[in-house]
Write an enzyme that holds these catalytic residues in place. Structure first.
Site, short mmCIF file in Angstrom:
data_model
loop_
_atom_site.label_atom_id
_atom_site.label_comp_id
_atom_site.label_asym_id
_atom_site.label_seq_id
_atom_site.Cartn_x
_atom_site.Cartn_y
_atom_site.Cartn_z
N PRO A 15 -12.48 -49.97 26.57
CG PRO A 15 -14.38 -48.75 26.10
CD PRO A 15 -13.76 -50.09 25.90
CD GLU A 16 -8.52 -52.14 30.92
OE1 GLU A 16 -7.99 -52.02 32.03
OE2 GLU A 16 -8.06 -52.88 30.03
CE LYS A 61 -13.05 -52.26 33.73
NZ LYS A 61 -13.04 -53.70 33.42
NE ARG A 85 -11.87 -61.18 30.01
CZ ARG A 85 -12.97 -61.87 29.77
NH1 ARG A 85 -12.94 -62.93 28.99
NH2 ARG A 85 -14.12 -61.51 30.30
#
Length: 306
Positions: free
Chosen positions: A2-3, A61, A291
């Site tokens: 979720p962003e 967020k 990442r």
DNA sequence: TTCAGCTCCTGAACGC
DNA sequence: TGCGTTCAGGAGCTGA
């Protein structure tokens, strides 16, 4: 994962169900879902039971559900603060619905129009959490986030910057902040104290759209490039919102358990080796700041990269 | 003060 | 079939 768009879809789904709803019962099934809460599960349950919810608010967020004050003797304003982490879900279910997989917390509410509902917090990887937090005045006296005109923000969120969809987001302050950053632009975009709501997926997408290499130093970007970047961040967010967010698997769903469609519109993220939609060159994936980073080396030149 | 890297965590995917 | 390894990443913490 979720962003901002995914959290906004959840907030918008929760809003009508929680506004003016009274909490009838709270069940904490796993205390690991309270890592941001100062007390334990019993404390969480005791403080919330019987309280009235005022709505659903979001900054970046982070999502919070303000609680109505208890009266003159207890004027301090508090809220249920939530972060979905990597795999958190806030689901609306009918009262008495069977437990969800990875269910951590259940909040039973009574709504004056919608009746009895269950607000379920489920989280596979337990990076997400709920907490009860004090609401404090925003530093700029502007509304704290989307969903409320109140200039009150949870203390744990006060250090988080406004997100690019927030009317109070200051583009020029953002540009000045970047000009002082001796760090790669991708890393800076993921720093929630600079601009909130941007995660790995939308950082890659916005940088691709703005034709900026993820490892370019933030301070080396021209004013024009920064303006282009922030415009593309907003465009990507708006498009993702219109499509219900990005779902790769069952780890992001809206409050009704439905997936979003934006994964079909991604240009670079998760498309390693596939042709760039703009120039046809192959999309590459590199490991970067712990990442994965996806970009087109032909469109996003490494000029100035150190 | 700023920056970079590590850690937490679970389950799917993969190789052997 | 079963076991071990790798991978995914948000945010806070730590050390340089």
């Amino acid at each position: 994962m979720p962003e901002l768009p995914e959290v906004e879809v959840v907030r918008a789904g929760l809003e009508p169900a929680v506004r003016n709803a009274r909490i009838a019962a709270v069940s904490v099934l796993d205390d690991r879902a309270l890592t941001r809460h100062s007390g334990d599960g019993a404390d969480f349950e005791a403080e919330l039971t019987g309280r009235l919810l005022r709505g659903a608010v979001r900054r970046g967020k982070f999502l919070w559900l303000p609680l109505a004050p208890l009266g003159e003797d207890f004027p301090s304003t508090r809220a249920i603060l939530g972060h979905l982490g990597m795999s958190g879900q806030l689901l609306l279910r009918t009262a008495g619905a069977p437990p969800e997989r990875h269910e951590r917390i259940r909040i039973d509410v009574e709504h004056p129009e919608h009746g009895e509902l269950a607000l379920v917090f489920a989280d596979q990887r337990t990076f997400g959490s709920l907490a009860i937090d004090d609401l404090i005045p925003t530093s700029d006296a502007a509304p704290a986030g989307r969903g409320s005109p109140e200039p009150l923000v949870p203390g744990q969120v006060a250090h988080i910057a406004r997100d690019p969809l927030d009317p109070a987001f200051d583009d020029e302050a953002f540009r000045r902040r970047l000009a002082r950053k001796d760090s790669a632009i991708k890393r800076v975009l993921l720093d929630q104290t600079v601009a909130s709501g941007i995660g790995n997926i939308y950082a890659d997408e916005a940088l691709w759209a703005a034709r900026i290499h993820p490892e370019r130093l933030a301070r080396d970007l021209s004013t024009r490039a920064v303006r282009r970047l922030i415009a593309e961040v907003r465009a990507v967010f708006e498009k993702a919102l219109a499509e219900g967010g990005t779902s790769f698997d069952a780890q992001y769903v809206n409050v009704n358990g439905q997936a979003g469609y934006f994964a079909h519109s991604l240009n670079v993220y998760g498309r390693t080796g596939q042709p760039c939609p703009r120039c046809g060159g192959p999309i590459v994936r590199v490991s970067f700041t712990n990442r994965s980073s996806h970009f087109c080396p032909r469109c996003q030149r490494a000029r100035g990269v150190q």
